[in-house]
Design a protein around this motif. Structure first.
Motif, PDB file in Angstrom:
ATOM      1  N   LYS A  33      48.259  46.565  42.846  1.00 33.79           N
ATOM      2  CA  LYS A  33      48.361  47.379  41.633  1.00 33.79           C
ATOM      3  C   LYS A  33      47.143  48.299  41.520  1.00 33.79           C
ATOM      4  CE  LYS A  33      50.926  44.018  38.963  1.00 33.79           C
ATOM      5  NZ  LYS A  33      50.775  42.867  38.112  1.00 33.79           N
ATOM      6  N   CYS A  34      45.979  47.732  41.847  1.00 35.90           N
ATOM      7  CA  CYS A  34      44.771  48.551  41.791  1.00 35.90           C
ATOM      8  C   CYS A  34      44.138  48.557  43.183  1.00 35.90           C
ATOM      9  CB  CYS A  34      43.793  47.999  40.759  1.00 35.90           C
ATOM     10  SG  CYS A  34      43.156  46.389  41.176  1.00 35.90           S
ATOM     11  N   GLN A  35      43.065  49.322  43.316  1.00 34.60           N
ATOM     12  CA  GLN A  35      42.403  49.395  44.626  1.00 34.60           C
ATOM     13  C   GLN A  35      41.845  48.029  45.010  1.00 34.60           C
ATOM     14  OE1 GLN A  35      39.547  52.369  45.747  1.00 34.60           O
ATOM     15  NE2 GLN A  35      40.324  53.686  44.140  1.00 34.60           N
ATOM     16  N   PHE A  36      41.929  47.723  46.298  1.00 39.42           N
ATOM     17  CA  PHE A  36      41.417  46.435  46.772  1.00 39.42           C
ATOM     18  C   PHE A  36      39.922  46.332  46.502  1.00 39.42           C
ATOM     19  CE2 PHE A  36      39.157  44.221  50.183  1.00 39.42           C
ATOM     20  CZ  PHE A  36      39.638  42.945  49.990  1.00 39.42           C
ATOM     21  N   LYS A  37      39.211  47.448  46.734  1.00 42.98           N
ATOM     22  CA  LYS A  37      37.751  47.470  46.570  1.00 42.98           C
ATOM     23  C   LYS A  37      37.359  47.057  45.149  1.00 42.98           C
ATOM     24  CE  LYS A  37      35.606  51.410  46.139  1.00 42.98           C
ATOM     25  NZ  LYS A  37      35.148  52.778  46.411  1.00 42.98           N
ATOM     26  N   ASN A  38      38.085  47.574  44.163  1.00 41.89           N
ATOM     27  CA  ASN A  38      37.763  47.263  42.766  1.00 41.89           C
ATOM     28  C   ASN A  38      38.000  45.778  42.483  1.00 41.89           C
ATOM     29  OD1 ASN A  38      37.406  49.952  42.682  1.00 41.89           O
ATOM     30  ND2 ASN A  38      39.067  50.398  41.276  1.00 41.89           N
ATOM     31  N   TRP A  39      39.076  45.277  43.065  1.00 39.57           N
ATOM     32  CA  TRP A  39      39.415  43.852  42.875  1.00 39.57           C
ATOM     33  C   TRP A  39      38.318  42.975  43.476  1.00 39.57           C
ATOM     34  CZ3 TRP A  39      42.372  40.331  46.435  1.00 39.57           C
ATOM     35  CH2 TRP A  39      42.778  39.170  45.780  1.00 39.57           C
ATOM     36  N   LEU A  40      37.852  43.383  44.661  1.00 41.43           N
ATOM     37  CA  LEU A  40      36.798  42.635  45.350  1.00 41.43           C
ATOM     38  C   LEU A  40      35.515  42.637  44.518  1.00 41.43           C
ATOM     39  CD1 LEU A  40      36.178  41.272  48.114  1.00 41.43           C
ATOM     40  CD2 LEU A  40      35.323  43.457  48.878  1.00 41.43           C
ATOM     41  N   TYR A  41      35.151  43.798  44.001  1.00 39.57           N
ATOM     42  CA  TYR A  41      33.952  43.890  43.173  1.00 39.57           C
ATOM     43  C   TYR A  41      34.112  43.113  41.880  1.00 39.57           C
ATOM     44  CZ  TYR A  41      31.327  47.176  46.033  1.00 39.57           C
ATOM     45  OH  TYR A  41      30.594  47.738  47.040  1.00 39.57           O
ATOM     46  N   LEU A  42      35.330  43.067  41.371  1.00 36.39           N
ATOM     47  CA  LEU A  42      35.589  42.292  40.141  1.00 36.39           C
ATOM     48  C   LEU A  42      35.284  40.813  40.382  1.00 36.39           C
ATOM     49  CD1 LEU A  42      36.839  42.111  37.247  1.00 36.39           C
ATOM     50  CD2 LEU A  42      39.027  41.820  38.342  1.00 36.39           C
ATOM     51  N   ILE A  43      35.755  40.296  41.531  1.00 40.02           N
ATOM     52  CA  ILE A  43      35.501  38.883  41.858  1.00 40.02           C
ATOM     53  C   ILE A  43      33.992  38.660  42.030  1.00 40.02           C
ATOM     54  CG2 ILE A  43      35.903  37.074  43.575  1.00 40.02           C
ATOM     55  CD1 ILE A  43      38.619  38.401  44.151  1.00 40.02           C
ATOM     56  N   ALA A  44      33.348  39.567  42.775  1.00 35.41           N
ATOM     57  CA  ALA A  44      31.909  39.428  43.013  1.00 35.41           C
ATOM     58  C   ALA A  44      31.127  39.503  41.701  1.00 35.41           C
ATOM     59  CB  ALA A  44      31.446  40.516  43.971  1.00 35.41           C
ATOM     60  N   THR A  45      31.545  40.410  40.826  1.00 36.55           N
ATOM     61  CA  THR A  45      30.864  40.567  39.532  1.00 36.55           C
ATOM     62  C   THR A  45      30.993  39.297  38.696  1.00 36.55           C
ATOM     63  OG1 THR A  45      31.404  42.901  39.602  1.00 36.55           O
ATOM     64  CG2 THR A  45      30.731  42.046  37.480  1.00 36.55           C
ATOM     65  N   ASN A  46      32.186  38.705  38.706  1.00 35.76           N
ATOM     66  CA  ASN A  46      32.373  37.473  37.933  1.00 35.76           C
ATOM     67  C   ASN A  46      31.486  36.350  38.470  1.00 35.76           C
ATOM     68  OD1 ASN A  46      34.174  38.614  36.197  1.00 35.76           O
ATOM     69  ND2 ASN A  46      35.979  38.002  37.348  1.00 35.76           N
ATOM     70  N   LEU A  47      31.374  36.285  39.793  1.00 32.98           N
ATOM     71  CA  LEU A  47      30.508  35.260  40.390  1.00 32.98           C
ATOM     72  C   LEU A  47      29.046  35.513  40.020  1.00 32.98           C
ATOM     73  CD1 LEU A  47      32.126  34.838  43.922  1.00 32.98           C
ATOM     74  CD2 LEU A  47      31.977  33.117  42.151  1.00 32.98           C
ATOM     75  N   CYS A  48      28.649  36.784  40.039  1.00 34.05           N
ATOM     76  CA  CYS A  48      27.269  37.126  39.666  1.00 34.05           C
ATOM     77  C   CYS A  48      26.998  36.745  38.222  1.00 34.05           C
ATOM     78  CB  CYS A  48      27.026  38.625  39.817  1.00 34.05           C
ATOM     79  SG  CYS A  48      26.866  39.147  41.488  1.00 34.05           S
ATOM     80  N   ARG A  49      27.951  37.052  37.357  1.00 33.85           N
ATOM     81  CA  ARG A  49      27.790  36.733  35.922  1.00 33.85           C
ATOM     82  C   ARG A  49      27.598  35.235  35.738  1.00 33.85           C
ATOM     83  NH1 ARG A  49      32.232  40.752  33.436  1.00 33.85           N
ATOM     84  NH2 ARG A  49      30.821  42.367  32.749  1.00 33.85           N
ATOM     85  N   ASN A  50      28.466  34.456  36.427  1.00 34.65           N
ATOM     86  CA  ASN A  50      28.362  32.994  36.316  1.00 34.65           C
ATOM     87  C   ASN A  50      26.986  32.527  36.779  1.00 34.65           C
ATOM     88  OD1 ASN A  50      30.950  32.960  35.457  1.00 34.65           O
ATOM     89  ND2 ASN A  50      31.841  32.262  37.386  1.00 34.65           N
ATOM     90  N   GLU A  51      26.515  33.084  37.882  1.00 34.38           N
ATOM     91  CA  GLU A  51      25.227  32.675  38.451  1.00 34.38           C
ATOM     92  C   GLU A  51      24.081  33.018  37.484  1.00 34.38           C
ATOM     93  OE1 GLU A  51      24.743  30.999  41.166  1.00 34.38           O
ATOM     94  OE2 GLU A  51      22.557  31.169  41.311  1.00 34.38           O
ATOM     95  N   ILE A  52      24.128  34.234  36.922  1.00 31.78           N
ATOM     96  CA  ILE A  52      23.063  34.658  35.991  1.00 31.78           C
ATOM     97  C   ILE A  52      23.065  33.747  34.762  1.00 31.78           C
ATOM     98  CG2 ILE A  52      22.300  36.549  34.480  1.00 31.78           C
ATOM     99  CD1 ILE A  52      23.546  38.489  36.593  1.00 31.78           C
ATOM    100  N   ARG A  53      24.256  33.426  34.251  1.00 32.22           N
ATOM    101  CA  ARG A  53      24.349  32.571  33.057  1.00 32.22           C
ATOM    102  C   ARG A  53      23.897  31.152  33.362  1.00 32.22           C
ATOM    103  NH1 ARG A  53      29.987  35.219  31.084  1.00 32.22           N
ATOM    104  NH2 ARG A  53      29.048  37.253  30.718  1.00 32.22           N
ATOM    105  N   ASP A  54      24.270  30.657  34.550  1.00 32.84           N
ATOM    106  CA  ASP A  54      23.834  29.312  34.960  1.00 32.84           C
ATOM    107  C   ASP A  54      22.319  29.236  35.003  1.00 32.84           C
ATOM    108  OD1 ASP A  54      26.310  28.331  35.123  1.00 32.84           O
ATOM    109  OD2 ASP A  54      26.389  28.103  37.309  1.00 32.84           O
ATOM    110  N   ARG A  55      21.725  30.276  35.564  1.00 37.07           N
ATOM    111  CA  ARG A  55      20.271  30.293  35.675  1.00 37.07           C
ATOM    112  C   ARG A  55      19.611  30.334  34.306  1.00 37.07           C
ATOM    113  NH1 ARG A  55      18.152  33.808  40.732  1.00 37.07           N
ATOM    114  NH2 ARG A  55      19.288  32.690  42.317  1.00 37.07           N
ATOM    115  N   LYS A  56      20.214  31.116  33.427  1.00 36.46           N
ATOM    116  CA  LYS A  56      19.659  31.215  32.073  1.00 36.46           C
ATOM    117  C   LYS A  56      19.762  29.868  31.367  1.00 36.46           C
ATOM    118  CE  LYS A  56      20.148  35.981  30.606  1.00 36.46           C
ATOM    119  NZ  LYS A  56      21.075  36.893  29.961  1.00 36.46           N
ATOM    120  N   ARG A  57      20.927  29.217  31.555  1.00 36.46           N
ATOM    121  CA  ARG A  57      21.162  27.933  30.896  1.00 36.46           C
ATOM    122  C   ARG A  57      20.167  26.886  31.394  1.00 36.46           C
ATOM    123  NH1 ARG A  57      26.475  26.867  32.340  1.00 36.46           N
ATOM    124  NH2 ARG A  57      27.091  28.773  31.298  1.00 36.46           N
ATOM    125  N   ARG A  58      19.961  26.920  32.709  1.00 37.32           N
ATOM    126  CA  ARG A  58      19.030  25.937  33.290  1.00 37.32           C
ATOM    127  C   ARG A  58      17.587  26.351  33.059  1.00 37.32           C
ATOM    128  NH1 ARG A  58      22.479  25.508  38.516  1.00 37.32           N
ATOM    129  NH2 ARG A  58      21.443  27.460  38.886  1.00 37.32           N
TER     130      ARG A  58
END
Lengths: 187, 199
Positions: free
Chosen positions: B66-91
């Protein structure tokens, strides 16, 4: 004329060329006349240049082999878990998705042309009215009809509706024939 | 003719591992760089990049172009980055890796081999890079991600909007604020021009 407070929030998009051409021209025109905004734009470009000083990192040599090994393990596990019917269904589903994708990307112009042709043909068929044959001029007048056949002709008269004779109803027919007759009256 | 990412992904959906490998080859450096700039930890960035591609592989069966593969890939990577940043903040953890870049030794060796630069120039350049990275880390999460996507990944604003799941005008404002903050922070650390140096 653009004001500085309207231009400055747009400068990032201007530097990235993420705006319509006419806006770019307006902002460029403003920047030529406003040193404050021109300086602001220059500083954004400088910040970007500083950011570009970071060297890109490369993935290690093990990245790809490790990843492919993990992916292969996932495939094996999935194959063991998924039954044959589900695998066929998945294959069918993916081929349908592929067809949808290729239709959307490649066949779109053909589809548009075909639908246009269909619309034109339906509209033209709807609007088309076949021409009825015009009455011929070979109709005969009464005088031209042979006398023995004149009796066969049907006579008719055009009567205006207000001159139409009212039906003559007799007094005994005014009551409905189905009205029950009172037996006492009969006696 | 170059096969499009979407076509490769459809092949991957049918179990073609070589198509998946080709996709990884195309994007591994870009994704690792993006994650590394977001979290400033090289080894963790590689792990997360691998996780990104594995997620792509796992969800290949459900992939719809439906959308560009590249955008989808970056979306997944961005979500992982967000989780990592939040985990670090929490810890509330400060990683040693955050202070010392992981590939510092090798980079220094590579840079020292470059005879066109003097050793003190090399050192200065490296120091400067560390400061810039630390300044990026000080930006708020969304501003940081938007700035990285536009500056290093060269994504358009509409693509960034798709990746960050917000409107284009929101992206415009995020990037503008990120640059303003970056400019102030860089002046604070002594890089870049001070606000009244040149008018």
């Amino acid at each position: 004329m653009l004001k500085c407070e309207n231009v400055q929030p747009q400068l990032s998009a201007y530097v990235d060329r993420e705006m319509p051409l006419w806006t770019v021209r307006l902002i460029r025109w403003h920047l030529k006349r406003c040193p404050t905004c021109a300086h602001e734009a220059m500083r954004i470009q400088q910040t970007d240049k500083i950011l570009q000083q970071l060297d890109p990192v490369k993935t290690s040599d093990n990245f790809l082999p490790d990843l492919m090994r993990c992916a292969a393990a996932i495939t094996v596990i999935e194959r063991e878990q998924i039954s044959a019917i589900r695998r066929i269904l998945r294959r069918l589903e993916s081929s349908f998705a592929w067809m949808r994708y290729s239709f959307r990307t490649r066949m779109r112009p053909y589809a548009v042309a075909a639908s246009l042709a269909l619309i034109v043909s339906v509209v033209s068929l709807t609007l088309y009215q076949p021409r009825l044959p015009l009455p011929s001029n070979d109709a005969l007048t009464l005088a031209q009809v042979p006398s023995e056949k004149q009796a066969l002709l049907v006579e008719f008269e055009i009567v205006p509706i207000n001159q139409f004779p009212k039906p003559h109803l007799s007094s005994n027919r005014r009551t409905s024939p189905f009205t029950p007759v009172d037996q006492h009256q009969e006696r | 003719m170059r096969t499009s990412d979407e076509e490769l992904m459809m092949k991957c959906r049918n179990g073609d591992m070589s198509a998946f490998e080709l996709l990884v080859m195309r994007y591994k450096d870009l994704i690792t760089n993006f994650i590394y700039r977001s979290i400033s930890d090289y080894h963790r960035a590689e792990d997360l990049a691998q996780e990104t591609f594995l997620r792509v592989f796992r969800s290949a069966g459900r992939y719809e172009p439906k959308c560009q593969f590249k955008n989808w890939l970056y979306l997944i990577a961005t979500n992982l980055c967000r989780n990592e940043i939040r985990d670090r903040k929490r810890r509330n953890t400060a990683y040693l890796d955050d202070l010392i870049p992981d590939n510092e030794d090798t980079s220094y060796v590579e840079l020292m081999q470059d005879v066109s630069q003097l050793p003190d120039e090399v050192y200065e350049k490296k120091e400067r890079q560390i400061i810039i990275q630390q300044t990026i880390d000080r930006l708020p999460e969304n501003q940081r991600l938007a700035l990285l996507l536009v500056s290093y990944q060269n994504l358009r604003y509409d693509e960034i909007a798709e990746v960050l799941e917000c409107s284009v005008s929101a992206v415009k404002s995020l990037i503008h604020r990120a640059r303003q903050n970056m400019k102030t922070l860089l002046i604070e650390v002594g890089i870049g021009e001070s606000s009244h140096a040149k008018v």
